[in-house]
Write a protein that holds these residues in place. Structure first.
Motif, PDB file in Angstrom:
ATOM      1  N   ARG A 144       0.127 -27.164  11.148  1.00  0.00           N
ATOM      2  CA  ARG A 144       1.149 -27.302  10.110  1.00  0.00           C
ATOM      3  C   ARG A 144       1.102 -28.696   9.466  1.00  0.00           C
ATOM      4  O   ARG A 144       1.209 -28.842   8.242  1.00  0.00           O
ATOM      5  CB  ARG A 144       2.530 -27.046  10.722  1.00  0.00           C
ATOM      6  CG  ARG A 144       3.611 -26.688   9.718  1.00  0.00           C
ATOM      7  CD  ARG A 144       4.912 -26.272  10.392  1.00  0.00           C
ATOM      8  NE  ARG A 144       4.716 -25.122  11.271  1.00  0.00           N
ATOM      9  CZ  ARG A 144       4.979 -25.098  12.580  1.00  0.00           C
ATOM     10  NH1 ARG A 144       5.456 -26.166  13.173  1.00  0.00           N
ATOM     11  NH2 ARG A 144       4.769 -24.021  13.296  1.00  0.00           N
ATOM     12  N   LYS A 145       0.911 -29.711  10.306  1.00  0.00           N
ATOM     13  CA  LYS A 145       0.825 -31.082   9.779  1.00  0.00           C
ATOM     14  C   LYS A 145      -0.386 -31.234   8.858  1.00  0.00           C
ATOM     15  O   LYS A 145      -0.309 -31.881   7.814  1.00  0.00           O
ATOM     16  CB  LYS A 145       0.747 -32.081  10.937  1.00  0.00           C
ATOM     17  CG  LYS A 145       2.074 -32.284  11.634  1.00  0.00           C
ATOM     18  CD  LYS A 145       1.941 -33.226  12.806  1.00  0.00           C
ATOM     19  CE  LYS A 145       3.287 -33.367  13.526  1.00  0.00           C
ATOM     20  NZ  LYS A 145       3.171 -34.122  14.774  1.00  0.00           N
ATOM     21  N   GLU A 147      -1.859 -28.813   7.204  1.00  0.00           N
ATOM     22  CA  GLU A 147      -1.563 -28.048   5.982  1.00  0.00           C
ATOM     23  C   GLU A 147      -0.685 -28.856   5.029  1.00  0.00           C
ATOM     24  O   GLU A 147      -0.934 -28.908   3.821  1.00  0.00           O
ATOM     25  CB  GLU A 147      -0.839 -26.732   6.340  1.00  0.00           C
ATOM     26  CG  GLU A 147      -1.762 -25.618   6.752  1.00  0.00           C
ATOM     27  CD  GLU A 147      -1.000 -24.337   7.115  1.00  0.00           C
ATOM     28  OE1 GLU A 147       0.249 -24.404   7.277  1.00  0.00           O
ATOM     29  OE2 GLU A 147      -1.652 -23.293   7.251  1.00  0.00           O
ATOM     30  N   ASN A 148       0.330 -29.504   5.581  1.00  0.00           N
ATOM     31  CA  ASN A 148       1.252 -30.300   4.769  1.00  0.00           C
ATOM     32  C   ASN A 148       0.556 -31.484   4.096  1.00  0.00           C
ATOM     33  O   ASN A 148       1.019 -31.977   3.065  1.00  0.00           O
ATOM     34  CB  ASN A 148       2.430 -30.804   5.613  1.00  0.00           C
ATOM     35  CG  ASN A 148       3.359 -29.674   6.037  1.00  0.00           C
ATOM     36  OD1 ASN A 148       3.348 -28.598   5.435  1.00  0.00           O
ATOM     37  ND2 ASN A 148       4.136 -29.891   7.084  1.00  0.00           N
ATOM     38  N   ARG A 149      -0.544 -31.922   4.694  1.00  0.00           N
ATOM     39  CA  ARG A 149      -1.308 -33.035   4.108  1.00  0.00           C
ATOM     40  C   ARG A 149      -2.394 -32.534   3.142  1.00  0.00           C
ATOM     41  O   ARG A 149      -3.211 -33.325   2.674  1.00  0.00           O
ATOM     42  CB  ARG A 149      -1.941 -33.861   5.232  1.00  0.00           C
ATOM     43  CG  ARG A 149      -0.906 -34.563   6.094  1.00  0.00           C
ATOM     44  CD  ARG A 149      -1.523 -35.352   7.230  1.00  0.00           C
ATOM     45  NE  ARG A 149      -0.498 -35.787   8.164  1.00  0.00           N
ATOM     46  CZ  ARG A 149      -0.657 -36.769   9.058  1.00  0.00           C
ATOM     47  NH1 ARG A 149      -1.810 -37.406   9.127  1.00  0.00           N
ATOM     48  NH2 ARG A 149       0.322 -37.112   9.863  1.00  0.00           N
TER      49      ARG A 149
END
Length: 224
Positions: A144-145, A147-149
């Protein structure tokens, strides 16, 4: 002879009697191991340190003497492949899933040589998906981290759909980036993400690259 075979056979010339040699992983390294085994049969003395269980099994089958990394003080020379190599001899590795052990063997080595076919040379890293090795316990949080980046992670799976497991029993997320504008900045960012064990950016980590071409000729690049 193809480019991989040409590069693998050429690399055997780098090995001399009594060396401790890091043995990489992958299709180009296969040809190197095959040629090295012939030299061992003819009396060449060496100790191999493998970067994967796959390489351990090949070396044993072909009679190459092996020791685990913890049993050697240092490694004289490591021969390994790469998935991409840029003009400044930085690379992406880990297409075969051995990036963590490949990096540990590389940093224990006095000298490192990559062997590749010409298709692995690129102007800019990133077209090959960048592997990152992650702890299964928290892989979804790390995913998720990433993806967020905007790093487009995809969990690597086996044919049956289950997660691919590295020799260290970790998962791999492949980052689909197309191009990496600043490899050192990305490496630094990934180095500081808890639960991300290792990434496939190998920056400043080879001394030479032996490139094999389809017609069998060789080009050698040196780090300046």
């Amino acid at each position: 002879m193809n480019g991989k075979q040409a590069a693998g056979i050429q690399a055997v010339q780098e090995i001399s009697d009594g060396m401790v040699v890091g043995l990489g992983t992958g299709t180009t390294v296969y040809y190197f191991l095959e040629a090295l085994a012939e030299k061992v049969k003819l009396g060449l003395k060496l100790t191999g340190v493998a970067t994967s269980q796959q390489t351990v099994e090949l070396a044993r089958k072909w009679g190459i003497p092996m020791k685990p990394l913890n049993s050697v003080q240092s490694i004289d020379l490591t021969i390994d492949g790469a998935d991409e190599v840029s003009p400044d001899l930085d690379g992406i590795k880990g297409g075969g899933g051995a990036l963590l052990y490949e990096k540990l063997v590389a940093v224990a080595s006095k000298k490192r040589i990559w062997i590749v076919d010409a298709r692995k040379t690129v102007k800019q890293l990133g077209a090959f998906p960048l592997p990152v090795e992650v702890i299964p316990f928290s892989w979804k949080q790390i995913n998720r981290k990433l993806e967020n980046r905007g790093l487009h992670p995809v969990l690597r799976t086996q044919k049956d759909g289950s997660p691919f497991l590295t020799d260290a029993r970790h998962y791999i997320l492949d980052l689909h980036l197309n191009t990496i504008e600043n490899p050192s900045a990305l490496a630094n960012e990934l180095d500081h993400l808890p639960g991300l064990v290792e990434h496939g950016l190998f920056l400043g980590m080879t001394d030479s690259v032996i490139i094999g071409y389809p017609d069998g000729h060789i080009e050698r690049l040196e780090r300046h």
